[in-house]
Structure formats: structure tokens, C-alpha cells
Write a protein that holds these residues in place. Structure first.
Motif, PDB file in Angstrom:
ATOM      1  N   ASN A   1      -9.841   1.153   3.780  1.00 13.73           N
ATOM      2  CA  ASN A   1     -11.224   1.005   2.836  1.00 13.73           C
ATOM      3  C   ASN A   1     -11.387  -0.098   2.321  1.00 13.73           C
ATOM      4  O   ASN A   1     -12.439  -0.841   2.213  1.00 13.73           O
TER       5      ASN A   1
ATOM      6  N   GLU B   1      -6.363   3.767   1.764  1.00 12.43           N
ATOM      7  CA  GLU B   1      -6.782   2.907   0.847  1.00 12.43           C
ATOM      8  C   GLU B   1      -6.940   1.315   1.514  1.00 12.43           C
ATOM      9  O   GLU B   1      -7.502   0.480   1.175  1.00 12.43           O
TER      10      GLU B   1
ATOM     11  N   PHE C   1       0.191   3.649  -3.144  1.00 10.30           N
ATOM     12  CA  PHE C   1      -0.724   4.834  -2.806  1.00 10.30           C
ATOM     13  C   PHE C   1       0.124   5.993  -1.989  1.00 10.30           C
ATOM     14  O   PHE C   1      -0.676   6.787  -1.662  1.00 10.30           O
TER      15      PHE C   1
ATOM     16  N   TYR D   1       0.923  -1.316   0.142  1.00  4.56           N
ATOM     17  CA  TYR D   1       0.064  -0.068  -0.061  1.00  4.56           C
ATOM     18  C   TYR D   1       0.988   1.171  -0.110  1.00  4.56           C
ATOM     19  O   TYR D   1       0.588   2.381  -0.515  1.00  4.56           O
TER      20      TYR D   1
END
Length: 302
Positions: free
Chosen positions: A107, A104, A97, A93
């Protein structure tokens, strides 16, 4: 001390692999009469093996998350949740991101669990020491090969590289791991090493068993049994036995109480630098039996 060891698989991720690495270590020899005596070593293992041991702690954490937040997840969803946790632990991640990595990640967790309001609880489960999630492994592997060792043992005043000895050691090992339930882990291992060049032509036979259990999320225990037999051409056989039972219980978010019972029968001090990268042994005879009970507290800074 610097140690790196890795396996490179030839065709698939569970078959034949090449094992190699590098290790550097420097330590004082406290068993020598000369206070300046030191032992430095540089090791390169080269071997081949078969099988694979993989970490599955993320699967256990997925199970705990589902249970704690009341999410009724199928086995397929639990595996997807575990995969997301593994990606996060491997910095997927962060690489993908950057500054939005945390957003994220949570989420994706919310999409699987269906409970976005439980994000902080999930974060506590993954990061807080209050949840005693021991490491979990599954699988087995066997490997063997040789270690090339440069060993320097001498007086510091003589110069760091003045007394270098080359040693060649044969090694073989077997490791078997089994998570017997979501909260139990068994690890068994056998190790063998034999000095082929330099040293005292010694052979080391080692076996160990490690069983851990997470009684509750705040309470974990472990039992460790280690047995080592050392043989040398110029001396009698030596045997070591260690049995240790430990338990740790969280009292507060950052404070736990731990207790241990230990028995140790020692025929020699085994000055091996690292069981992964340094199979050679520098033996110091010592006949000693000890039994101890310890009770203490552990405070977590992070």
C-alpha cells in the motif's frame, strides 16, 4: 563457525566508533601429516575507527522499480521509495503490522508510485533472481585495534583444550566504496595485521579491488584483484596474487549461465579463518601458478 562484528558510534552515525565482536571457528588442518590434527580459535577484536560504509541497494531497486513500471518519480519520491524498501528489509513492517505487513508495505509503495496495479511486478523486482541487482555501498571507514586470540592446534585424542596458545595481533584497515552509477560499484580496501605475541611474529599486508557492473537486469559481471604480502622474521617474504573476472546471465527465471576467468599466483596458503574477525594467519608455503576458464549453470531454488 560463529562470527559477529559490530560498530558502536559514539556521537553520530558517521563519526568515531568502537569496533568489537566475537568469533569461534574449528577446522581440520589438512596440511598436517596427522589426520586428527585440528585448529580451533576463539577471537575477540577491540578497536576504534572513524567513518561509515552504508548499503544503498534499496536506492538502486527504487530506480529500477520506477523505470520498469513506468512511474515518473522525482528524486525526492525515489528516496521515499528507497526508504520504504529499507524499512521492509529491516522488518519494520513485520514488527509494526504483523500479519498485515505485506499489505501495508505494498500500500505504501502504491501511494508513492501511483500504480497499485503493478504490485506483483514490484514484488518480482525485489525478490526474483532475474533482476541482477548487485549490492551497493557508499562511504568509507578506517579502523584499528588489537585481536585477542585463543588458538588450539593439536590431536583430537589429546583433548579439545589441552594445547591452547594465546596470540595478540595488531590490526588496521581502510575500506572505500563508491557506486559510480546506479549500475556500477567500486570497492577498495587495505588491510594490515602484525603478530605481537605468540606465533611467528608475522606481518600481513593486503590490498583488494572489486568492481561490479549490472549490464542489464539479467546480466551482471565483476572483476576482483587481491594481493597479499606476508613477512616473517624467520623466513623470506611471500606474495599471493589473485585476479578473477566473472559474469552471470539469467536464461530463465530460476536458471542462469555463468563464466569466469581466473589467474592465481600462490606463494603460500593463507589459513586465516575470517578476514573480519580473525587477522592471524597460519602460513603454509606453496609455489603455484594457475590459470583457469570455467563455464557453468546456476539454478536458483528460491
Amino acid at each position: 563457525m560463529f562470527n559477529r562484528n559490530a560498530n558502536w558510534y559514539l556521537k553520530d552515525d558517521k563519526g568515531v566508533f568502537i569496533n568489537s565482536g566475537v568469533g569461534i571457528s574449528n577446522r581440520f588442518n589438512f596440511w598436517d601429516n596427522d589426520d586428527n590434527t585440528f585448529i580451533s580459535s576463539y577471537s575477540i577484536p577491540i578497536g576504534i575507527g572513524y567513518g561509515r560504509v552504508i548499503g544503498v541497494k534499496n536506492v538502486v531497486q527504487a530506480y529500477i522499480i520506477a523505470k520498469e513500471i513506468g512511474a515518473d518519480l522525482s528524486n525526492e519520491s525515489l528516496l521515499k521509495l528507497a526508504e520504504i524498501i529499507e524499512k521492509y528489509n529491516n522488518d519494520y513492517y513485520t514488527a509494526e503490522f504483523r500479519d498485515d505487513a505485506e499489505i501495508e508495505f505494498y500500500n505504501d509503495l502504491a501511494e508513492i508510485t501511483g500504480k497499485p496495479e503493478k504490485a506483483m511486478k514490484i514484488r518480482q523486482i525485489l525478490n526474483s533472481p532475474i533482476y541482477k541487482t548487485s549490492e551497493r555501498f557508499t562511504g568509507w571507514h578506517i579502523k584499528g585495534g588489537v585481536y585477542n586470540n585463543l588458538i588450539n592446534g593439536g590431536d583430537l585424542s589429546d583433548g579439545f583444550f589441552d594445547d591452547i596458545d594465546y596470540r595478540l595481533d595488531l590490526f588496521a584497515s581502510l575500506r572505500y566504496t563508491l557506486p559510480t552509477d546506479y549500475n556500477k560499484q567500486l570497492i577498495l580496501s587495505l588491510n594490515y595485521s602484525k603478530n605481537l605475541k605468540g606465533g611467528d611474529k608475522q606481518s600481513i599486508y593486503g590490498s583488494s579491488a572489486n568492481f561490479t557492473i549490472d549490464h542489464k537486469y539479467k546480466w551482471s559481471s565483476s572483476l576482483v584483484v587481491d594481493y597479499v604480502l606476508a613477512t616473517q622474521e624467520s623466513a623470506s617474504d611471500l606474495k599471493n596474487l589473485i585476479i578473477s573476472l566473472q559474469s552471470d546471465y539469467v536464461l530463465l527465471n530460476s536458471l542462469s549461465v555463468n563464466a569466469s576467468v581466473n589467474y592465481q599466483r600462490t606463494a603460500f596458503y593463507d589459513h586465516q579463518f575470517n578476514t573480519t574477525l580473525f587477522p592471524f594467519h597460519l602460513l603454509h608455503r606453496n609455489n603455484e601458478n594457475s590459470f583457469g576458464i570455467r563455464l557453468g549453470f546456476r539454478f536458483y531454488l528460491i
